[in-house]
Design a protein around this motif. Structure first.
Motif, mmCIF file in Angstrom:
data_model
loop_
_atom_site.group_PDB
_atom_site.id
_atom_site.type_symbol
_atom_site.label_atom_id
_atom_site.label_comp_id
_atom_site.label_asym_id
_atom_site.label_seq_id
_atom_site.Cartn_x
_atom_site.Cartn_y
_atom_site.Cartn_z
ATOM 1 N N ASP A 306 -22.668 -29.122 7.401
ATOM 2 C CA ASP A 306 -23.451 -28.838 8.757
ATOM 3 C C ASP A 306 -22.608 -28.579 9.686
ATOM 4 O O ASP A 306 -22.908 -27.685 10.867
ATOM 5 C CB ASP A 306 -24.382 -29.862 9.217
ATOM 6 C CG ASP A 306 -23.839 -31.216 9.442
ATOM 7 O OD1 ASP A 306 -23.043 -31.528 8.070
ATOM 8 O OD2 ASP A 306 -24.025 -31.765 10.353
ATOM 9 N N GLN A 309 -21.058 -25.177 9.395
ATOM 10 C CA GLN A 309 -21.928 -23.910 9.863
ATOM 11 C C GLN A 309 -21.773 -23.570 11.373
ATOM 12 O O GLN A 309 -22.301 -22.353 11.824
ATOM 13 C CB GLN A 309 -23.427 -24.375 9.653
ATOM 14 C CG GLN A 309 -23.795 -24.330 7.917
ATOM 15 C CD GLN A 309 -25.336 -24.729 7.665
ATOM 16 O OE1 GLN A 309 -25.498 -25.871 8.321
ATOM 17 N NE2 GLN A 309 -25.910 -24.083 7.036
ATOM 18 N N ARG A 522 -29.855 -29.335 2.121
ATOM 19 C CA ARG A 522 -29.133 -28.090 1.821
ATOM 20 C C ARG A 522 -29.827 -27.745 0.318
ATOM 21 O O ARG A 522 -29.639 -28.658 -0.380
ATOM 22 C CB ARG A 522 -27.660 -28.422 1.732
ATOM 23 C CG ARG A 522 -26.677 -27.157 1.427
ATOM 24 C CD ARG A 522 -25.489 -27.358 1.998
ATOM 25 N NE ARG A 522 -24.633 -26.056 1.671
ATOM 26 C CZ ARG A 522 -23.454 -26.202 1.186
ATOM 27 N NH1 ARG A 522 -22.975 -27.143 0.688
ATOM 28 N NH2 ARG A 522 -22.771 -24.945 0.933
#
Length: 551
Positions: A306, A309, A522
């Motif tokens: 995360d 990202q 995810r």
């Protein structure tokens, strides 16, 4: 265009691999280089700029053809594709729809595909409002009915056909008497549709074609572990590595240039400038295969995906983001050393050279380039013990690599295996459903699931969407249930009675301010339909937060 239409028909009608390869090879040999270049681009399925949206084409057909909204919407809902909707409805209205000459580029007879893609269709896309609608109607009138579907697909940028990149590479290799591996290599880094580029692709091999290029090598991909095949070998012949949860990439220093490529063949230098900077300290003629990961300098484990990202797709990266999400390139392998392709050497030998290379770097931020640790075990009985340690290192599982294996291309079974951790799971309630696309456009196959809040009076809040995991029979059964148990409709989506529970599996979970539930997962997918569990026994957000704390 006729040649490409014939190829499309052949590929749609045949199922055997050899027949598809032969059809592709015949096409690439039988057309001019410019047309072959565009055919290759379309077959590869790379995302292209949309010339006109599918919605715009449907609106033109509705307005000019005098068709009611409900008919367009129902047809589109049934087939799930704008190009197919138009190709089916156009014959019913073509006699009553007129168009004036739009003064577009014209050609004599059957014009090649590259003329359509480079000249005619872009000219239509630049028109506006009524001029564009008139041009589209004019195009539909002059396009043979059997070509309507493809022409509309090309306009909307959504062309897809069922051939893999591997089949295409094999066909080009056979058509032009090349090594398939060379074709795969030349296609890495993207392909621009031009006659010159196609001639370069199909030219004879040269001895030094990598040395001055920033083009990456084809990635070697591991296959899911097949334990029976592994047990036939000695555990001492294999190396174990952590399967890191980042972005696979190749870091290249050739000549005066540094290139950082993702596995998706995107050049990502701008998103990770600190890695590009430190890679300048590598000797020219170096190519590393590894993982891009957010990892603090002094930390024992990496940050989660995360955090990574936050760096993706950025054209510039500020100081704060660099500090919060510091990047490392965790190197698995060395593919080129001192300008020499060493992929055919054994893995152990390549990794020894990689260790020496990284140990020789002189740069204040050399810590950003790190070799991924590898080790061996004495017995296969130790394998599961090793895998279960992966979460302690914030890894997805294990990689198993035959110690003397060469670096191949694509997914070749036998030398490299991936052994991922079992997914995390939560039992969630089905809240919403939406129709799928393509062959499942008339079935509800896109699902939204919820978990219970921790309030005194618990409420369901959405936490994940999933599109896969059910078999065909379960999809049909669930579709019938959805139609009988719809509470409200919101455009294409339906809210449902909160009665059904499904076990949802996912690879990772982390806090998220973007989601109402406060969490994001995810790769969610359905593991099973929990017919044994009522909705009020589904999991809560508290259970989800406990999974985050255990990471």
């Amino acid at each position: 265009m006729r040649a490409f239409q014939n190829l499309f028909n052949q590929l749609d009608q045949v199922t055997g691999t050899k027949a598809k390869v032969q059809a592709l090879a015949d096409h690439f040999q039988g057309v001019e280089a410019g047309e072959a270049a565009w055919a290759l681009t379309l077959l590869l399925g790379k995302r292209r700029r949309r010339l006109i949206t599918g919605r715009r084409l449907r609106d033109i057909l509705r307005d000019r053809g005098g068709l009611p909204d409900w008919l367009i919407d129902d047809c589109y809902g049934q087939v799930g594709d704008s190009a197919e909707t138009i190709s089916l409805l156009w014959p019913a209205v073509q006699e009553r729809v007129k168009a004036s000459d739009p003064d577009l580029p014209s050609g004599d007879g059957d014009m090649p595909l590259n003329w359509w893609m480079d000249t005619l269709l872009p000219a239509i896309s630049t028109r506006s409002d009524d001029d564009q609608a008139n041009a589209v109607i004019w195009l539909w009138h002059r396009t043979p009915l059997d070509q309507h579907f493809i022409v509309n697909k090309l306009l909307t940028g959504g062309f897809r056909v069922g051939v893999s990149r591997g089949l295409i590479s094999r066909a080009i290799a056979e058509a032009f008497d090349l090594e398939e591996s060379l074709v795969v290599q030349r296609l890495m880094g993207g392909f621009e549709p031009s006659a010159e580029r196609f001639r370069q692709l199909t030219a004879c091999a040269t001895a030094d074609e990598h040395r001055s290029s920033g083009t990456p090598y084809p990635f070697y991909l591991a296959s899911p572990l097949e334990p029976d095949r592994l047990l036939e070998t000695s555990a001492r012949d294999w190396q174990l590595e952590w399967k890191w949860d980042g972005i696979r990439g190749q870091l290249i220093h050739r000549g005066s240039g540094v290139y950082l490529w993702s596995r998706g063949e995107e050049l990502v230098n701008e998103s990770f400038p600190e890695l590009v900077e430190v890679a300048k300290a590598l000797p020219s003629g170096s190519v590393l295969d590894g993982e891009l990961i957010c990892w603090q300098q002094d930390a024992a484990e990496p940050l989660g995906f995360d955090q990574l990202q936050r760096r993706l797709g950025r054209k510039s990266v500020g100081a704060t983001l660099k500090r919060d999400c510091p990047m490392r390139f965790i190197a698995y392998d060395l593919l080129e050393h001192q300008g020499v392709d060493i992929r055919q050497q054994g893995l152990r030998q390549r990794q020894q050279q990689l260790a020496a290379l990284l140990g020789s770097i002189e740069h204040p931020e050399a810590w950003r380039l790190k070799q991924s640790p590898s080790w061996s075990i004495d017995s296969w009985e130790d394998l599961e013990t090793q895998r279960n340690k992966a979460r302690e290192h914030n890894a997805e599982g294990l990689m198993l690599k035959q110690a003397e294996s060469p670096y191949l291309s694509g997914r070749k079974r036998g030398n490299w295996w991936k052994h991922k951790l079992e997914p995390m799971t939560l039992d969630a309630v089905l809240l919403y459903a939406q129709a799928g696309s393509g062959r499942r456009a008339n079935l509800f196959t896109d699902y939204t699931f919820g978990l219970w809040t921790n309030a005194e009076e618990p409420q369901l809040v959405t936490f994940a969407k999933a599109y896969s995991g059910l078999n065909d029979a379960e999809i049909l059964e669930l579709d019938r249930w959805i139609r009988r148990n719809t509470l409200q409709r919101f455009g294409p989506a339906r809210s449902l009675k909160t009665e059904l529970v499904f076990e949802i599996g996912f690879e990772g979970i982390h806090p998220s301010k973007r989601h109402k539930s406060g969490i994001a997962v995810r790769f969610p997918r359905i593991l099973r339909w929990r017919r044994d569990k009522p909705a009020d026994e589904a999991d809560s957000l508290q259970t989800a937060m406990a999974l985050i704390e255990k990471r």
